[in-house]
Design a protein around this motif. Structure first.
Motif: not given
Length: 295
Positions: A75-79, A131-139
């Motif tokens: 996902v991070a690569g696509l973004l 809160q820390p989430t995996l979405v924050a990790v992706v961003l």
């Protein structure tokens, strides 16, 4: 002079092979010890076995962390690649000091230590009452991967002939249609390279994930760091490492094959004797856009 040249060539050759050994010998050692029958990675080997692979893939925490990292990296690569396309198109329109300033800002994550960026992102997440989430990790991973995407896509974009886009616009295409049918297909090799580099950058990243990943949902590098201090899990970690190496080699081979196939398709079109664009089979290609009817 010839002796100096030979000494220089010899020194360069020694440096090259020493560099290759430094890069690849640890990978070979990892693969060898992944089939070692002992729980301690030492020589001589106790025998050959594949039980560590079975145990590794039977370890739910390990496989879940690995799959989590793969999804985040994809996902991070696509973004990052998508943002890299938009940023490169914008940079292509800039000139002078404006270009230098914007490019310096976009490439800033390359020189900022990841630990500082991770602390800043954690403070930002807390300030917006999240809160820390995996979405924050992706961003966060998209931010650090964006400069790599720009550095791959922008040179390719600059190498394209702007007359092709202008011709598409003259034939009645919209700007979006010209981007979709002209620019993006020509950018395909660069987009594949950007996606791979961004994927690997995100998959390897530890600092940002350690600050932003929620408790109980570690990425693979975090799980690996914790497991490396547990002797009982070390053989399983080594086995998964060997699988990742094999997967990386396969990814590189497929990506290189895909890149060459895309480039052959792009250059496969030739020009007919009448000067019209023809496909690889020699047939005259139909125009993508029709000219506007005279009023």
């Amino acid at each position: 002079m010839k002796s100096v040249s030979r000494l220089g060539s010899l020194g360069l050759g020694i440096y090259f092979w020493a560099f290759v050994a430094f890069l690849f010998v640890p990978l070979v050692v990892l693969v060898i010890f992944s089939v070692n029958d002992s729980t301690i990675p030492t020589l001589p080997m106790s025998g050959l076995t594949t039980r560590w692979f079975h145990q590794a893939f039977g370890n739910g925490e390990l496989t879940t962390a690995l799959i989590r990292s793969v999804i985040i990296a994809f996902v991070a690569g696509l973004l990052a690649t998508g943002f890299g396309i938009m940023a490169s198109l914008g940079l292509l329109a800039l000139r002078g000091r404006g270009l230098s300033l914007v490019l310096a800002v976009l490439l800033l994550p390359l020189v900022v230590p990841y630990i500082c960026l991770a602390v800043g992102l954690l403070i930002l997440v807390q300030e917006v009452s999240a809160q820390p989430t995996l979405v924050a990790v992706v961003l966060g991973h998209s931010v650090i991967a964006l400069p790599f995407a720009i550095l791959v896509i922008l040179p390719r974009l600059r190498s394209l002939d702007p007359a092709m886009n202008e011709a598409a616009l003259d034939l009645g295409a919209s700007s979006f249609a010209a981007l979709r049918y002209i620019t993006l297909p020509l950018l395909t090799p660069a987009l594949v390279s950007s996606m791979i580099i961004c994927f690997v950058t995100s998959f390897d990243e530890f600092a940002i994930a350690s600050f932003l990943a929620p408790s109980g949902q570690p990425t693979y590098p975090i799980f690996l760091y914790a497991s490396a201090r547990t002797p009982a899990l070390l053989p399983e970690v080594i086995a998964i490492g060997a699988v990742i190496i094999a997967g990386s080699l396969l990814l590189v081979v497929l990506a290189e094959g895909g890149r060459r196939w895309a480039e052959r398709r792009l250059v496969g079109a030739n020009v007919s004797p009448a000067g019209e664009l023809a496909g690889p089979d020699g047939e005259i290609a139909e125009p993508v856009f029709a000219t506007a009817e005279p009023s």
